[in-house]
Each structure stands twice: as structure tokens, then as C-alpha cells.
Design a protein around this motif. Structure first.
Motif, PDB file in Angstrom:
ATOM      1  N   TYR A   3      76.443 -18.571  21.831  1.00 14.58           N
ATOM      2  CA  TYR A   3      76.169 -17.224  22.327  1.00 14.58           C
ATOM      3  C   TYR A   3      74.792 -17.156  22.969  1.00 14.58           C
ATOM      4  CZ  TYR A   3      75.811 -12.104  22.290  1.00 14.58           C
ATOM      5  OH  TYR A   3      75.662 -10.798  22.650  1.00 14.58           O
ATOM      6  N   TRP A   4      73.821 -17.716  22.246  1.00 13.54           N
ATOM      7  CA  TRP A   4      72.445 -17.643  22.769  1.00 13.54           C
ATOM      8  C   TRP A   4      72.323 -18.393  24.088  1.00 13.54           C
ATOM      9  CZ3 TRP A   4      68.175 -20.658  24.030  1.00 13.54           C
ATOM     10  CH2 TRP A   4      66.975 -19.945  24.196  1.00 13.54           C
ATOM     11  N   GLU A  34      65.035 -10.299  26.524  1.00 11.93           N
ATOM     12  CA  GLU A  34      66.376 -10.446  25.955  1.00 11.93           C
ATOM     13  C   GLU A  34      66.573 -11.774  25.226  1.00 11.93           C
ATOM     14  OE1 GLU A  34      69.651  -9.137  28.377  1.00 11.93           O
ATOM     15  OE2 GLU A  34      68.504  -7.414  29.074  1.00 11.93           O
ATOM     16  N   TRP A  35      65.827 -12.810  25.591  1.00 10.98           N
ATOM     17  CA  TRP A  35      66.008 -14.077  24.848  1.00 10.98           C
ATOM     18  C   TRP A  35      65.651 -13.872  23.380  1.00 10.98           C
ATOM     19  CZ3 TRP A  35      61.881 -16.082  22.242  1.00 10.98           C
ATOM     20  CH2 TRP A  35      60.590 -15.735  22.667  1.00 10.98           C
ATOM     21  N   THR A  77      68.381 -11.712  21.627  1.00 11.43           N
ATOM     22  CA  THR A  77      69.579 -12.497  21.331  1.00 11.43           C
ATOM     23  C   THR A  77      69.331 -13.447  20.157  1.00 11.43           C
ATOM     24  OG1 THR A  77      70.125 -12.314  23.654  1.00 11.43           O
ATOM     25  CG2 THR A  77      71.364 -13.912  22.396  1.00 11.43           C
ATOM     26  N   GLY A 132      75.655 -15.246  31.243  1.00 13.52           N
ATOM     27  CA  GLY A 132      75.901 -14.050  30.448  1.00 13.52           C
ATOM     28  C   GLY A 132      75.199 -12.853  31.076  1.00 13.52           C
ATOM     29  N   GLU A 133      75.910 -11.739  31.167  1.00  9.76           N
ATOM     30  CA  GLU A 133      75.317 -10.563  31.813  1.00  9.76           C
ATOM     31  C   GLU A 133      74.193 -10.016  30.934  1.00  9.76           C
ATOM     32  OE1 GLU A 133      77.786  -7.056  32.131  1.00  9.76           O
ATOM     33  OE2 GLU A 133      76.979  -6.634  34.126  1.00  9.76           O
ATOM     34  N   THR A 134      73.010  -9.817  31.510  1.00 16.73           N
ATOM     35  CA  THR A 134      71.908  -9.284  30.710  1.00 16.73           C
ATOM     36  C   THR A 134      72.134  -7.792  30.498  1.00 16.73           C
ATOM     37  OG1 THR A 134      70.552  -8.688  32.590  1.00 16.73           O
ATOM     38  CG2 THR A 134      70.304 -10.932  31.734  1.00 16.73           C
ATOM     39  N   TYR A 171      74.682 -19.126  26.244  1.00 17.50           N
ATOM     40  CA  TYR A 171      75.413 -18.454  27.325  1.00 17.50           C
ATOM     41  C   TYR A 171      74.628 -17.259  27.858  1.00 17.50           C
ATOM     42  CZ  TYR A 171      79.037 -15.873  29.812  1.00 17.50           C
ATOM     43  OH  TYR A 171      79.741 -15.190  30.766  1.00 17.50           O
ATOM     44  N   TYR A 172      74.097 -16.449  26.959  1.00 22.40           N
ATOM     45  CA  TYR A 172      73.434 -15.217  27.414  1.00 22.40           C
ATOM     46  C   TYR A 172      72.001 -15.443  27.864  1.00 22.40           C
ATOM     47  CZ  TYR A 172      77.288 -12.127  26.521  1.00 22.40           C
ATOM     48  OH  TYR A 172      78.494 -11.497  26.595  1.00 22.40           O
ATOM     49  N   THR A 173      71.402 -16.567  27.497  1.00 21.04           N
ATOM     50  CA  THR A 173      70.004 -16.762  27.867  1.00 21.04           C
ATOM     51  C   THR A 173      69.854 -17.763  29.001  1.00 21.04           C
ATOM     52  OG1 THR A 173      69.456 -16.330  25.572  1.00 21.04           O
ATOM     53  CG2 THR A 173      67.710 -17.225  26.939  1.00 21.04           C
ATOM     54  N   ARG A 196      73.837  -4.986  33.046  1.00 25.37           N
ATOM     55  CA  ARG A 196      74.962  -4.149  32.636  1.00 25.37           C
ATOM     56  C   ARG A 196      74.617  -2.675  32.851  1.00 25.37           C
ATOM     57  NH1 ARG A 196      76.245  -2.804  26.516  1.00 25.37           N
ATOM     58  NH2 ARG A 196      74.266  -1.827  26.971  1.00 25.37           N
TER      59      ARG A 196
END
Lengths: 191, 715
Positions: A47-48, B267-268, B271, A56-58, A50-52, A62
Motif C-alpha cells: 500500500y505504501w 502524504e508519505w 500513509t 496511487g492517487e494522492t 503504491y501510494y507513495t 482526489r
């Protein structure tokens, strides 16, 4: 304790640990516990990453995307905004005036007074106007967009289209009502 | 030396003192909680007195519950269990008593300074700098006493409870010291060196891990001692205790940013906080499994013994809270739960259920043991248990309902892009009845507590006149070589050897908590230095001296406890309050004031939204403006003179911390503030507002409120 339990206890009672009379068995951690632990770690890393590091949509993207949709909705609403005649029809509609009065009591009263006589904000019952010439569309603009310098909040984002029109009609209906303790006239007299 | 004569030498007097302090402070913490709950149900409960207003009572309640009630529980339990687990007396009586009286003095100083408005404005870290220093000194004395005692032990290995005690000591010391780096600007006033997003991250790294290492790890240690003792059965799984200890200590420290989801925190880091919170679920449940499985096959005993009932139920509440926590740390769940009473329900499940019940179980176990008698009344303890349990259930159900209802109302946006409940107060009036229900649940819990007090007093009266304990101890220090340990470990592997080397174990625990701390905090400090890209696109004006004075009043009154200053990256927040906040918006905020609960609306962009006179009338009586408001009246702000005597020192301290004040602004701060206040007050007077406000506190506060959201400009 069942017989089964005590047999198991014997099996895992293989440690010599003892502290102040407290002994320790050595049962293995439950399987489901271990499996969820490993899965949560693998998921967490995935997850981390992919999103970082990947696409992954920030949260900010969004938000921007969702706001664009809402902006489009609002534009639609604004383009068929009310005309002078639209709203003047409401003046003779008691239901619309009553709904407008309700909005006024909830939102406007604290600054413009319970009868529109003015308090923090200007008197709405006289024929002096600060912004525009007191037409229904002028009032609509002020209510919709607000007047940032004077502390008049924009009610467009808060009220529905119908509520906006109704409260404008209600304000117009206050014209010439001469309530008690009026605030001194402000702005330009419109005859 | 036989078992009896060793027992004689344990220092149980200090344990008794800590136990009595636990009971006394529990009462204070619970009463303050009920009082704060009533103040939310009706603002009138503050009696119009500034010292009793919610913004000043709430920090006192949380500090009393955490540091006074739970703190004394921990010390009583550690001093009692450690001596027995190590078969030796505490290292130094003098240090034990210094610890006891020092800690009580710190609590008393909190009880005096917080209602007077001396606060740093950071949750659970409100106490001002001299008290911070005292906490550090007393805490280190406690740790020293513990470590020296461990070194004198007459057991080759240390039990899992003591691993938890050691991790508690070192981590709380680290958290407290790092979050206390602040510049004093008066005897009881300071500014943290961190600003804005840095301060937010450091504060919630501290705040979250205060829960972890003050309310969780020491209580797990107590659980590992008192459950097997009370049920007289072996602990379920040694292996599990090793795995869950290390995973808990390593993972917990990362989870702080889950308090800052959807905010301006990069955001890092958000998350990271989220995924580590989810990973934390299973290590936490490792502790619950070991506690409950120790009781397996003995449920008949649990049924009959109030001590076991309290301990078992506490462990179940621990399991509930540690499942709920990870759930709430998921970004989309946080959108609903954050800033609402759901969080309040969550923490009280932990505080009343886990910490409270474990404390009560321990008290019912220890008082008869220490006073060498039997418990006066089992059935009273039984009644206490049921009153407490039902009280917690009522509390949690009401706050879950309130939080989820309000969260859903606040987030509701209709198809045309309008907020369904645009007025914040609409969502408040909906949940006020639940605030009464919550207070009722709290009262039930408190009545149960009163039964405990009565039961304990009666039990102590039953006690035989004890022979004086033998003072002093000349136990030989245990010298065990690694070779001996390996031998005595019967080839059980390296961890068994480690259990004979407490200093190494402690060092490893420090390393475990440092990994997450360094990885999260260091980049944030580095990324937000004065020349960083995050700040380069914005021009941020620092507050004027009058606005700064107003900000200090905002902190004094505890406004941040009901109002956030953080518009999240969510449509409903943006529609309600304006554009989502950027990191730059709080660039010069020492301390940050993002808040954690919205009992009232967000204030990040309230500046200029209403005229000055609106704020004067609103502070005097909020119901003149918003008829259904539940905010207290702040009449004293219109009566008390604004104190500008230290504003120059404050500006100069901030200048030293990097806020771009010119020397002229610093030296002319008093004059500037007076001029600005005179102009503001004159304008308000002209509009028909109250007269003669130029030198009153209200003028500074309004100047500050009007600056909110106006200081940042995109370049």
C-alpha cells in the motif's frame, strides 16, 4: 479444565521458567494470528509503495478531481440563475416568503436584526443601498457572493438555489416596513 | 535464606503509598471527567468562571487520568511486582520516596497551573517548562531505581513484565524530552522550537506513543504479573510474549501520523502512519491472547472472583480498543471519525475499560495482600464491576452514536454539490442529548469507584496491627556471566540469553523505537527548513504583536480543544471552510494549533469572514449570534486588561526561532500592539459595539481571529 486441555498443557509445559511462582507454557502463537500478521505486513508495504512511489492517487489529486465535478454542477446552476421577473413572482407567493423568512431567521438575523432593522450589518428596510440599486438581482448577487471586505459571507455555497431566491424575495418584502430602532441609513438613496 | 525472610525485606510501604495515591487521583480524574462532560451538555456548568471553563478543565481531566491515576497505578504495580520478580528490595528507599513525592507534587502543580491558564497548548503535554523539567528528573529517578534494582536481582532472567517496564521507561523519557524542547519566555510560558507541520508531527509522535508507552506497555507488564498470580496458572505462551513484545515496541512508534490523516502533513508520512497502525492490530492482540488464554479452563474462577473479573474484562477492552484503533487509522474511516466523538468513545474504551479496570483489579488484589487481611466485601466489588461495565457501555454507545451521526452530517454533500447541513450548529444540537447520556454513564462508573473506596477503607480497618517491616537490605548483587546464562537457558535460543542481560535488552528496545522515530521525524525537520520547496511557493506574513498576544490568549483559553485550524483535503471540509490548508499556512506557528476535535467549527480561515463587532458580541454571548450555540461565554476577556509586559521577549524568542520579525518590530512591539488595538477598538465602538476595549484582552483575541487564513499568499 477438560482432559484434552491438560494433555496439551503437558505437551507445552516444557520450560523451566519460574518467577515469583509464575510459570510459563510455550504454546505456539495461533495460526490465524500469524497469518493475519504476515498479510498485514505485506499489504502495508504494498500500500505504501503504491501510494507513495507509484501511481496511487494522492489525497490532493482526489480532492481536485472531486471539486472539478462540483464546480461543473455549480456552473450549470449559475447559468440558469434567477432573473428579476423570476423572483418578483415569488413576492406574491406566501409559501416562498415564509421559507425566505425561515432562512432569514437562521442566517441573517444575527447581523441584520430580527426585523431587518440593521445591527452589525446595514438596515434592509430603508431605500438606501450600498451594493447595487436594490433590485432583486442586486440583492441576489450580494447574498450569493457575499461582500468580503464588509464581513458579509457568501451564502451561495451554503443555501440551495430555492432558498437563495426565497430569502432574496423576503428581504425585498421588508422594504418600507419601518421597524423599531432602525440603523442609520448607509449607502446611496434610490428613489 | 528462606522465602519468608526475603519477603520481609521488600519495600511495601512505598507500594501502599502509590496505591493510596492511585485511589485518590482516580476520584479526581473521574470527577473532572463528569464535570467536563456536563459542560458539553450545558455550557452553564462553568458557572461563568474562567478557571472552570471547558478549555481549562479538559486538560486537567486528561492529565489527571493519564499521569495521576494511571501513573500511580503503574508505579504501585511496578514497585510491588518487580521486587518479587527479581527477589530483591528496591535499590534505594531514598530514590523511591523522591519518586513518590516528586510525582505527587507534579500532579498538584498541574492542578494549580492548568485552571489558571498556564499551558503549552499541546495535548497531554500542556504543563509548562518548569514542570516539564521536574517530570524529566523524577522520571529518570524512577528509571534509575528500576535499573539498579534489576542489576541487584537474585533471578538470572527477567520476566516479560519487566521487559515491558524497561521499554516504558526509556521510551517515555525519549518522547517527553524531545517534545519538551522549548524556549522559555516567562516563568510559566514557553514556545516549542518546532513550528507548524514539524510541531504537529512531533506532538502526535509524542501523543500517540504516550498512549502506547504510558497506557499500554506498562499495563501489559502489570497484566503479565497479576493475571497469572490471581488465577494461579502458568502464562499461556512464552513464545508469543517474545514476538508480541518486540513487534509492539517496534511498530507502535510509527503510528503517530494517523492523528493527522487528510491534513497538510506530507502524504508519505500519513500513509506510513496508516499502514503501521493496521500492522499494529495483531501485535496488540498477541498481548490480549496471552492474557485471556492464561485464564482458559479457569472461567469458573473468573466467575467467582471480582479481581479476575476486572482483569479479564480489562483485557477484553484492550482487545476492542486495539482493533478499533487500526480501523480508525484507515484514511477513509478517519474522514468520518476524525474530529468527532467517535475518537472520544475510542479513548474511553481504553481508559475506563483497559486502564481503569486493570487498576481496579490490581487494587482489589493488592490491598488485602499488603494489609495482610481479606477483602471486606466481595459482593460490593462485584457490584462495582457491574456498575463500571454498564457505565462504560453507556458511555461508548452514546459517543459512538454521537460521533458517527455528526461525522456523517458534516460530510454529507448532495448531488448539486451543496452541503446537506451547512450550519455547523445543526449537527451539534442533534448530539447534545447524547452528551447527557454520556455524563450518566460516567456517573455510573464513578459510583462503582465510590464502592471501591468504601471497600478499601473497610478492608484496611480489618488489617491486623502489622509488625514493623525490616528496613534496609544487604542482598548480594547477582553476578551472572553470559556463559552461565547460556547454560541455564537449556539451549532455548538467544532470546533467553538476552533475558539475562537487561541492559542490552533495554538498548535494543531503544534501537527499536528509534528506527521509526528517526525515519519519520528527521525528513520532516529537514524538509521544512526555511529554504525548502514546500515553503518556497508561498509568502507567509508573521503575526503582528497584537495578533501574537491574541494567539497566546487563544492557547490560554484552550480554544484548540474544541476548534481545529486544519481544513482537510476533503470536499465537505473545503465546501464548509474554504481551500484545504497547505503546510505553509502554519509555517510560523509555535505551537501548531491544528486541534483534534471539532466541538465547534474549524477556524483556519475564519479571518475576515465576519466583522470585528460580530466577534465581540459572539465572545460576550455566543447565543446572541448563533441561538443554539453550546459555546461558553467569555465575558472576562472584555473585562481583563491585556498584559503586554512580556510581548517583546516573546517576539524576540520567536525571532530567534526563525520567525522573520525585524529588530524594529521586536523593540516596538508594545507600541505597535497598542496602536493596532486602539484602531480596532475605535472602529468597533463606531459600529455601536462596547466602549473602551482598546486595552482589553478581547481586542487582541479578535485581532488574532481576524488574521486566520489571511497570512499566506501564493507567490
Amino acid at each position: 479444565m477438560s482432559k484434552n486441555d491438560s494433555k496439551k498443557d503437558n505437551e507445552f509445559d516444557n520450560l523451566s521458567h519460574e518467577y515469583d511462582g509464575i510459570r510459563e507454557y510455550d504454546y505456539p502463537a495461533p495460526n490465524w494470528w500469524q497469518i493475519i500478521f504476515y498479510v498485514s505486513i505485506i499489504w502495508g508495504i504494498g500500500y505504501w509503495v503504491y501510494y507513495t512511489l507509484y501511481d496511487g492517487e494522492t489525497l490532493r489529486h482526489r480532492l481536485d478531481r472531486e471539486l472539478v465535478t462540483i464546480q461543473r454542477e455549480k456552473m450549470k446552476e449559475a447559468s440558469n440563475g434567477p432573473s428579476e421577473s423570476d423572483m418578483s413572482a415569488l413576492l406574491s407567493n406566501p409559501a416562498a416568503i415564509a421559507s425566505g423568512k425561515e432562512v432569514f431567521t437562521g442566517k441573517c438575523l444575527s447581523c441584520h436584526g430580527d426585523h431587518g432593522q440593521g445591527l452589525i450589518g446595514p438596515n434592509l428596510t430603508d431605500n438606501f443601498w450600498i451594493h447595487g440599486k436594490g433590485t432583486l438581482t442586486d440583492i441576489y448577487t450580494v447574498v450569493d457572493k457575499g461582500v468580503a471586505d464588509k464581513g458579509m459571507p457568501p451564502w451561495g455555497p451554503i443555501l440551495s438555489a430555492a432558498e437563495l431566491k426565497n430569502v432574496v424575495a423576503f428581504v425585498k418584502s421588508l422594504q418600507g416596513t419601518h421597524p423599531a430602532n432602525p440603523k442609520a441609513p448607509q449607502g446611496e438613496e434610490i428613489k | 535464606m528462606n522465602e519468608e525472610s526475603i519477603k520481609e525485606q521488600y519495600d511495601d510501604k512505598v507500594v501502599k503509598y502509590f496505591l493510596v495515591a492511585t485511589i485518590v487521583w482516580a476520584g479526581v480524574a473521574l470527577l473532572l471527567g463528569i464535570y467536563a462532560a456536563l459542560e458539553l451538555a450545558s455550557y452553564k456548568f462553568n458557572l461563568g468562571l474562567q478557571w472552570f471553563t471547558f478549555g481549562r478543565i479538559r486538560p486537567l481531566h486528561t492529565n489527571a487520568a493519564i499521569f495521576a491515576f494511571a501513573g500511580n497505578t503503574i508505579f504501585a504495580g511496578i514497585y510491588h511486582s518487580m521486587q518479587r520478580l527479581l527477589k530483591t528490595r528496591m535499590w534505594s528507599d531514598a530514590v523511591s520516596w523522591f519518586h513518590f513525592w516528586g510525582w505527587q507534587l507534579i500532579i498538584v502543580s498541574a492542578a494549580i497551573t492548568l485552571p489558571l491558564g498556564f499551558t503549552q497548548g499541546k495535548e497531554y503535554h500542556e504543563l509548562e517548562w518548569p514542570i516539564d523539567i521536574a517530570i524529566a528528573v523524577v522520571w529518570v529517578a524512577f528509571g534509575l531505581n528500576m535499573i539498579q534494582t534489576i542489576r541487584r536481582r537474585k533471578e538470572p532472567h527477567i520476566y516479560v513484565a519487566i521487559w515491558f517496564y524497561l521499554a516504558t521507561f526509556v521510551t517515555v523519557a525519549l518522547l517527553h524530552i524531545v517534545n519538551s524542547i522549548e524556549i522559555p519566555v516567562g516563568y510559566l510560558k514557553s514556545y516549542p522550537v518546532y513550528a507548524g507541520v514539524q510541531d504537529a508531527l512531533v506532538q502526535w509522535w509524542y501523543g500517540h506513543n504516550a498512549v502506547a508507552f504510558f497506557l499500554t506497555t506498562p499495563f501489559l507488564g502489570l497484566m503479565y504479573y497479576y493475571i497469572p498470580k490471581a488465577v494461579n496458572k502458568p502464562v499461556y505462551s512464552y513464545r508469543l510474549s517474545v514476538v508480541h513484545f518486540w513487534s509492539l515496541v517496534f511498530i507502535y512508534i510509527w503510528a503517530g501520523p494517523h492523528h493527522l490523516l487528510n491534513t497538510a502533513l506530507p502524504e508519505w508520512a500519513q500513509t506510513l502512519g496508516m499502514v503501521f497502525s493496521v500492522m499494529l492490530w495483531i501485535p496488540s492482540w498477541g498481548g490480549m491472547i496471552n492474557g485471556l488464554m492464561t485464564l482458559r479452563g479457569a472461567w469458573d474462577k473468573v466467575k467467582a472472583d471480582p479481581v479476575l473479573k476486572f482483569l479479564a474484562t480489562a483485557t477484553i477492552f484492550y482487545g476492542m480498543a486495539t482493533f478499533e484503533g487500526p480501523l480508525m487509522s484507515i484514511k477513509s474511516v478517519s474522514e468520518l471519525a476524525h474530529y468527532t466523538d467517535w475518537v472520544i468513545a475510542h479513548v474511553h474504551g481504553g481508559a475506563l475499560g483497559w486502564n481503569g479496570f486493570l487498576s481496579f483489579g490490581m487494587i482489589y488484589y493488592l490491598v488485602p495482600k499488603l494489609w495482610k487481611t481479606n477483602l471486606y466485601s466481595k459482593s460490593l466489588a462485584e457490584t462495582h464491576f457491574w456498575l463500571g461495565t454498564v457505565g462504560i457501555v453507556i458511555y461508548m454507545l452514546s459517543m459512538w452514536t454521537a460521533g458517527i451521526s455528526q461525522g456523517m452530517m458534516l460530510n454529507a454533500v448532495d448531488a448539486s454539490g451543496h452541503l446537506v447541513y451547512p450550519d455547523f450548529v445543526q449537527t451539534v444540537t442533534r448530539i447534545v442529548p447524547l452528551y447527557w447520556v454520556r455524563a450518566f454513564g460516567g456517573v455510573m462508573y464513578f459510583i462503582g469507584y465510590l464502592l471501591l473506596v468504601y471497600n478499601v477503607i473497610k478492608t484496611i480497618k480489618l488489617a491486623p496491627k502489622a509488625a514493623p517491616a525490616v528496613a534496609g537490605s544487604s542482598n548480594p548483587v547477582l553476578n551472572v556471566s553470559v556463559g552461565d546464562l547460556v547454560k541455564s537457558s537449556h539451549g532455548e535460543g538467544p532470546h533467553r540469553v538476552l533475558e539475562g542481560m537487561p541492559i542490552i535488552l533495554t538498548v535494543l528496545a531503544v534501537v527499536a523505537v528509534l528506527v521509526g522515530s528517526v525515519i519519520e521525524i528527521v525528513p520532516m525537520i529537514a524538509a521544512t527548513d526555511q529554504s525548502s520547496v514546500e515553503y518556497a511557493n508561498f509568502k507567509v506574513k508573521p503575526l503582528t504583536s497584537l495578533q501574537l498576544a491574541g494567539r497566546d490568549l487563544y492557547i490560554r483559553e484552550g480554544c484548540y480543544l474544541c476548534h481545529s485550524q486544519m481544513i482537510r483535503t476533503m470536499v465537505s471540509d473545503v465546501l464548509r471552510y474554504g481551500p484545504a490548508n497547505e503546510m505553509a499556512d502554519s509555517r510560523y506557528d509555535h505551537p501548531f494549533q491544528w486541534g483534534s476535535k471539532r466541538t465547534g467549527p474549524d477556524l483556519a480561515r475564519v479571518g475576515g469572514k465576519y466583522p470585528d463587532l460580530w466577534h465581540f458580541r459572539h465572545m460576550l454571548n455566543p447565543r446572541d449570534i448563533v441561538t443554539q450555540s453550546i459555546m461558553p461565554e467569555y465575558k472576562w476577556l472584555l473585562e481583563q486588561k491585556l498584559d503586554l509586559s512580556s510581548i517583546e521577549r516573546r517576539m524576540s524568542a520567536l525571532q530567534g526561532l526563525g520567525v522573520p520579525y525585524t529588530d524594529l518590530e521586536v523593540s516596538g512591539s508594545v507600541e505597535d500592539a497598542k496602536k493596532e488595538a486602539a484602531a480596532l477598538a475605535a472602529a468597533v465602538e463606531k459600529d455601536g459595539g462596547p466602549q473602551g476595549m482598546a486595552d482589553k484582552e478581547i481586542t487582541a483575541l479578535v485581532a488574532y481571529l481576524q488574521s486566520l487564513g489571511k497570512q499566506t499568499e501564493k507567490k
